[in-house]
Write a protein that holds these residues in place. Structure first.
Motif, PDB file in Angstrom:
ATOM      1  N   LYS A 105      -9.708   7.548 -19.095  1.00 15.25           N
ATOM      2  CA  LYS A 105     -11.044   7.869 -18.314  1.00 15.25           C
ATOM      3  C   LYS A 105     -10.447   8.115 -17.271  1.00 15.25           C
ATOM      4  N   LEU A 106     -11.849   9.024 -17.267  1.00 20.90           N
ATOM      5  CA  LEU A 106     -11.774  10.443 -15.703  1.00 20.90           C
ATOM      6  C   LEU A 106     -13.362   9.943 -14.939  1.00 20.90           C
ATOM      7  N   SER A 107     -14.442  10.352 -16.059  1.00 21.44           N
ATOM      8  CA  SER A 107     -15.386  10.363 -15.565  1.00 21.44           C
ATOM      9  C   SER A 107     -15.679   9.064 -15.002  1.00 21.44           C
ATOM     10  N   ASP A 108     -15.312   7.913 -15.604  1.00 24.65           N
ATOM     11  CA  ASP A 108     -16.164   6.464 -16.267  1.00 24.65           C
ATOM     12  C   ASP A 108     -15.141   5.410 -15.624  1.00 24.65           C
ATOM     13  N   ASP A 109     -14.226   5.811 -14.535  1.00 25.97           N
ATOM     14  CA  ASP A 109     -12.564   5.352 -14.560  1.00 25.97           C
ATOM     15  C   ASP A 109     -13.181   3.882 -14.259  1.00 25.97           C
ATOM     16  N   PRO A 110     -12.988   2.918 -13.985  1.00 26.70           N
ATOM     17  CA  PRO A 110     -13.338   1.310 -14.024  1.00 26.70           C
ATOM     18  C   PRO A 110     -12.339   1.318 -12.378  1.00 26.70           C
ATOM     19  N   ASN A 111     -11.192   1.819 -12.440  1.00 21.64           N
ATOM     20  CA  ASN A 111     -10.848   2.092 -10.465  1.00 21.64           C
ATOM     21  C   ASN A 111     -11.580   2.947  -9.422  1.00 21.64           C
ATOM     22  N   ALA A 112     -12.933   3.351  -9.994  1.00 24.78           N
ATOM     23  CA  ALA A 112     -13.478   3.780  -9.338  1.00 24.78           C
ATOM     24  C   ALA A 112     -14.487   2.887  -7.972  1.00 24.78           C
ATOM     25  N   ALA A 113     -14.141   1.056  -8.728  1.00 22.90           N
ATOM     26  CA  ALA A 113     -14.949   0.736  -7.955  1.00 22.90           C
ATOM     27  C   ALA A 113     -14.007   0.087  -6.948  1.00 22.90           C
ATOM     28  N   GLY A 114     -13.334   0.798  -6.382  1.00 25.47           N
ATOM     29  CA  GLY A 114     -12.238   0.696  -5.621  1.00 25.47           C
ATOM     30  C   GLY A 114     -10.625  -0.701  -5.687  1.00 25.47           C
ATOM     31  N   VAL A 115      -9.709   0.224  -5.519  1.00 29.47           N
ATOM     32  CA  VAL A 115      -8.248  -0.096  -5.793  1.00 29.47           C
ATOM     33  C   VAL A 115      -7.390  -1.076  -4.480  1.00 29.47           C
ATOM     34  N   ARG A 116      -6.651  -2.003  -5.128  1.00 32.45           N
ATOM     35  CA  ARG A 116      -6.375  -2.200  -4.210  1.00 32.45           C
ATOM     36  C   ARG A 116      -4.118  -1.441  -4.263  1.00 32.45           C
ATOM     37  N   VAL A 117      -3.588  -1.034  -3.086  1.00 36.28           N
ATOM     38  CA  VAL A 117      -2.443  -0.264  -2.684  1.00 36.28           C
ATOM     39  C   VAL A 117      -1.695  -1.420  -1.642  1.00 36.28           C
ATOM     40  N   HIS A 118      -0.317  -1.569  -2.779  1.00 40.44           N
ATOM     41  CA  HIS A 118       1.029  -2.218  -1.601  1.00 40.44           C
ATOM     42  C   HIS A 118       1.620  -1.460  -1.181  1.00 40.44           C
ATOM     43  N   ALA A 119       1.490  -1.489   0.332  1.00 40.18           N
ATOM     44  CA  ALA A 119       2.576  -1.009   1.170  1.00 40.18           C
ATOM     45  C   ALA A 119       4.070  -1.451   1.131  1.00 40.18           C
ATOM     46  N   VAL A 120       4.927  -0.031   0.804  1.00 36.18           N
ATOM     47  CA  VAL A 120       6.282  -0.205   0.559  1.00 36.18           C
ATOM     48  C   VAL A 120       7.432   0.588   1.932  1.00 36.18           C
ATOM     49  N   PRO A 121       8.555   1.428   1.864  1.00 32.89           N
ATOM     50  CA  PRO A 121       8.686   2.236   2.457  1.00 32.89           C
ATOM     51  C   PRO A 121       9.639   2.606   1.227  1.00 32.89           C
ATOM     52  N   ASP A 122       9.291   3.775   2.229  1.00 36.32           N
ATOM     53  CA  ASP A 122       9.118   5.833   1.276  1.00 36.32           C
ATOM     54  C   ASP A 122      11.281   6.285   1.431  1.00 36.32           C
ATOM     55  N   LEU A 182      -9.833   8.295  -6.014  1.00 37.87           N
ATOM     56  CA  LEU A 182     -10.888   6.299  -6.279  1.00 37.87           C
ATOM     57  C   LEU A 182     -10.162   6.297  -4.204  1.00 37.87           C
ATOM     58  N   PRO A 183     -11.340   5.483  -4.307  1.00 33.44           N
ATOM     59  CA  PRO A 183     -11.721   4.049  -3.182  1.00 33.44           C
ATOM     60  C   PRO A 183     -10.017   3.463  -2.811  1.00 33.44           C
ATOM     61  N   ILE A 184      -9.717   3.335  -1.987  1.00 34.55           N
ATOM     62  CA  ILE A 184      -8.465   2.304  -1.816  1.00 34.55           C
ATOM     63  C   ILE A 184      -9.848   1.047  -0.855  1.00 34.55           C
ATOM     64  N   THR A 185      -9.411  -0.008  -0.926  1.00 35.73           N
ATOM     65  CA  THR A 185     -10.394  -1.159  -0.574  1.00 35.73           C
ATOM     66  C   THR A 185      -9.673  -2.550  -0.277  1.00 35.73           C
ATOM     67  N   ARG A 186      -8.432  -2.204  -0.489  1.00 36.46           N
ATOM     68  CA  ARG A 186      -7.427  -3.468  -0.116  1.00 36.46           C
ATOM     69  C   ARG A 186      -6.266  -2.648   0.577  1.00 36.46           C
ATOM     70  N   ILE A 187      -5.689  -3.067   1.810  1.00 39.49           N
ATOM     71  CA  ILE A 187      -3.864  -2.736   1.293  1.00 39.49           C
ATOM     72  C   ILE A 187      -3.361  -3.670   1.862  1.00 39.49           C
ATOM     73  N   ASP A 188      -3.071  -4.246   0.367  1.00 37.41           N
ATOM     74  CA  ASP A 188      -2.222  -5.893   0.501  1.00 37.41           C
ATOM     75  C   ASP A 188      -3.282  -6.217   1.086  1.00 37.41           C
ATOM     76  N   ASP A 189      -3.344  -7.046   1.464  1.00 34.36           N
ATOM     77  CA  ASP A 189      -4.310  -8.271   1.479  1.00 34.36           C
ATOM     78  C   ASP A 189      -5.058  -7.918   2.646  1.00 34.36           C
TER      79      ASP A 189
END
Length: 283
Positions: free
Chosen positions: A121-138, A248-255
């Motif tokens: 799914k691309l045009s109707d991606d459920p993640n378009a409501a916002g996703v959470r990301v987790h910070a990690v060392p590169d 995609l919007p990122i609405t949370r970075i960890d907590d």
């Protein structure tokens, strides 16, 4: 039993019948490069740009081209058509081929080239409501500009994100955000979008490049400048871009809640602009 068709070394074949040698250098060393192009309305999207980047990656690692871009473009579109993909992706990989296991390049190189297609799914991606990301060392190597199949660091980063209940990893080094596990990262502050400039530290994302044009059409100012993890946490908006997630919007970075905790207006404008361009190019 799947009816999916893939392409291996010049032949369309059922996926169940596709095999590569246990001595393939892509398997033994991760000695290869790859691309992933979106399919939208049954048509490839920006595959020409992806193939330019593939050719660059091959040159950077001294891997000869087994097929020209026009041939690969035709193969990728044919796979989308044969597999009935209206929205999804085509994956293409090139390795240095099979040879007796030894670190230096073999005297005679016969690349292994394969591709397959998948719906998504691309045009109707459920993640378009916002996703959470987790910070990690590169933890990656010093040539992240090459789209290499050697991806153990990204595997570990994305596994850590999954275990943390996040959609994507947000990688950082020396206090600065580099990119996502398989995406470019942006922040918005006071109506201006920021993304890290290209270098050996990040992959020059195709969607990232397209967003510059989309932003220009939308009247959005973009600045290529590195930013810290702390600046990402303090941003008005945060977003990620990739070939198979678009914007995609990122609405949370960890907590930590980013901005209002909902997709921001600038992120929404960029996503809408990207989708409109995709629809126009594949109509």
């Amino acid at each position: 039993m799947s009816l999916r068709t893939c392409w291996l070394n010049g032949t369309y074949i059922a996926e169940e019948q596709a095999h590569v040698s246990i001595f393939d250098r892509g398997l033994l060393f991760g000695d290869g490069v790859y691309e992933v192009a979106a399919v939208f309305n049954g048509q490839l999207l920006d595959a020409d740009r992806h193939l330019v980047r593939l050719a660059r990656s091959q040159r950077e690692i001294g891997l000869p081209a087994a097929y020209d871009a026009a041939t690969l473009m035709g193969v990728m579109q044919e796979l989308a058509t044969r597999n009935g993909i209206q929205e999804g992706l085509v994956y293409l990989q090139v390795t240095r081929g099979a040879a007796e296991r030894d670190f230096p390049f073999p005297a005679q190189v016969h690349p292994t080239v394969f591709a397959y297609a998948r719906p998504k799914k691309l045009s109707d991606d459920p993640n378009a409501a916002g996703v959470r990301v987790h910070a990690v060392p590169d933890l990656r190597w010093q040539r992240c500009d090459i789209k290499s199949t050697s991806m153990l660091a990204q595997v570990l980063a994305k596994q850590a994100a999954r275990e943390a209940g996040a959609f994507e990893a947000l990688m950082h080094e020396d206090g600065l955000v580099t990119e996502g596990g398989s995406s470019n990262i942006w922040i918005v502050r006071d109506g201006i979008a920021y993304t890290r400039p290209t270098s050996h530290d990040i992959l020059a994302g195709i969607t990232r490049d397209v967003i510059f044009d989309v932003a220009d059409d939308a009247g959005v100012t973009v600045v290529q400048r590195a930013f810290t993890l702390e600046q990402a946490l303090a941003a008005d908006e945060c977003l990620m871009t990739s070939a198979t997630s678009f914007v995609l919007p990122i609405t949370r970075i960890d907590d930590h809640v980013v901005g209002s905790g909902a997709p921001g207006p600038l992120t929404q404008r960029l996503r809408e602009g990207y989708l409109a361009r995709a629809a126009r190019l594949t109509a």
